[in-house]
Design a protein around this motif. Structure first.
Motif, PDB file in Angstrom:
ATOM      1  N   GLY A 184      -1.983  23.472 -11.613  1.00 56.78           N
ATOM      2  CA  GLY A 184      -2.236  24.726 -10.914  1.00 56.78           C
ATOM      3  C   GLY A 184      -1.112  25.072  -9.949  1.00 56.78           C
ATOM      4  O   GLY A 184      -0.325  24.219  -9.537  1.00 56.78           O
ATOM      5  N   ALA A 185      -1.036  26.342  -9.571  1.00 56.84           N
ATOM      6  CA  ALA A 185       0.046  26.812  -8.709  1.00 56.84           C
ATOM      7  C   ALA A 185       0.033  26.135  -7.344  1.00 56.84           C
ATOM      8  O   ALA A 185       1.079  25.729  -6.828  1.00 56.84           O
ATOM      9  CB  ALA A 185      -0.040  28.331  -8.550  1.00 56.84           C
ATOM     10  N   ALA A 186      -1.151  26.019  -6.739  1.00 56.57           N
ATOM     11  CA  ALA A 186      -1.233  25.430  -5.400  1.00 56.57           C
ATOM     12  C   ALA A 186      -0.773  23.978  -5.413  1.00 56.57           C
ATOM     13  O   ALA A 186      -0.030  23.539  -4.519  1.00 56.57           O
ATOM     14  CB  ALA A 186      -2.660  25.540  -4.871  1.00 56.57           C
ATOM     15  N   GLN A 187      -1.198  23.223  -6.428  1.00 56.80           N
ATOM     16  CA  GLN A 187      -0.825  21.816  -6.463  1.00 56.80           C
ATOM     17  C   GLN A 187       0.654  21.643  -6.801  1.00 56.80           C
ATOM     18  O   GLN A 187       1.339  20.789  -6.236  1.00 56.80           O
ATOM     19  CB  GLN A 187      -1.681  21.053  -7.472  1.00 56.80           C
ATOM     20  N   ALA A 188       1.170  22.475  -7.715  1.00 57.80           N
ATOM     21  CA  ALA A 188       2.592  22.403  -8.048  1.00 57.80           C
ATOM     22  C   ALA A 188       3.444  22.696  -6.813  1.00 57.80           C
ATOM     23  O   ALA A 188       4.451  22.019  -6.554  1.00 57.80           O
ATOM     24  CB  ALA A 188       2.912  23.388  -9.166  1.00 57.80           C
TER      25      ALA A 188
END
Length: 296
Positions: free
Chosen positions: A262-266
């Motif tokens: 996901g974007a937040a984790q990346a």
């Protein structure tokens, strides 16, 4: 009506087109002067194509206007600012902030690949921009180095060219049976014709990170058929230069969109690399932590 003379054209009685900055499938971008406010701007012009039917011309015009509507609702330092949308002689023009410095593709062509720290910095900016766009129901669908601008002096990363964006609640304008986008950066689910969501933009970002680190997409082949096969079936082999960011790159280039990073984790992982000098492995998270609603 636009006015011309001495090599100068003024559209909508206000924007003086001066120098062509670039040309792509969705239009020509000009450096221009807003004569009302006395400022420099970028103006995107939809070129006239007399081979198109009236219906095709209408779709192209509406796609351009959709780009303006999609971007105008977004407010983020890493997303291009749209100032105005005008029509002149039946042709739409999008007036945007002018970013001096060229594209990420230009930078790679002129100076070669970047190191892992710079790639992480670029990725953080783009992921933050995508989180804002996705939260507003906007999918970019054409993330690639040519659509990322690098502001001279500040090296601000700016995502631009939402010309084939998909907006929640809007009618899809892509012609039936046709494909729009850049195959080397297109997610396998889009290649397969499946319904796509924010995860498809994240795949494209994974391919972009490989390109900025090595100089070319890992899916580059000699033919379109070869590219399609590489994206959908071939073993994915990130370049050796991606080793410092490998957990992020592999996570974004996961073929199953439900398992894709996901974007937040990346973004968190790239920030950790810049802070600590190493990239942590992805942690377990639930789909709600993506914070990116899927457009209908």
């Amino acid at each position: 009506m636009g006015t011309e003379g001495e090599g100068v054209r003024v559209v909508a009685g206000r924007y003086r087109l001066e120098t062509r900055l670039g040309r792509g499938g969705m239009g020509v971008v000009w450096r221009a002067t807003d004569e009302l406010l006395g400022r420099q701007v970028a103006v995107k012009e939809l070129p006239f194509d007399d081979t198109l039917s009236d219906e095709e011309a209408r779709q192209r015009r509406e796609r351009t206007l959709r780009e303006a509507r999609a971007v105008a609702q977004l407010r983020h330092p890493h997303i291009i600012v749209v100032h105005d949308v005008v029509e002149d002689d039946g042709r739409p023009y999008i007036v945007m902030e002018l970013i001096d410095g060229g594209s990420l593709a230009d930078r790679i062509s002129a100076r070669g690949p970047v190191d892992a720290d710079e790639a992480a910095r670029i990725g953080i900016g783009l992921l933050s921009a995508l989180r804002t766009a996705h939260a507003a129901g906007v999918l970019h669908r054409d993330i690639k180095p040519a659509n990322v601008l690098m502001e001279a002096g500040s090296d601000r990363v700016v995502l631009t060219d939402f010309g084939i964006a998909q907006v929640a609640g809007a009618t899809t304008l892509t012609e039936t049976g046709s494909f729009v986008g850049s195959p080397e950066y297109t997610a396998p689910e889009r290649m397969s014709g499946a319904r796509t969501g924010p995860e498809s933009d994240l795949w494209s970002l994974g391919a972009l990170l490989c390109t900025v680190l090595s100089g070319e997409s890992p899916f580059r082949r000699d033919s379109l058929g070869g590219i399609l096969h590489a994206v959908v079936f071939d073993e994915i082999r990130p370049p050796v230069q991606a080793e410092p960011l490998l957990p992020v790159v592999r996570g974004l280039l996961e073929r199953d969109p439900e398992r894709r990073l996901g974007a937040a984790q990346a973004e968190h992982m790239l920030r950790a690399f810049r802070d600590l000098g190493r990239t942590p492995q992805p942690s377990l998270y639930t789909p709600t932590q993506r914070n990116v609603p899927r457009p209908p």
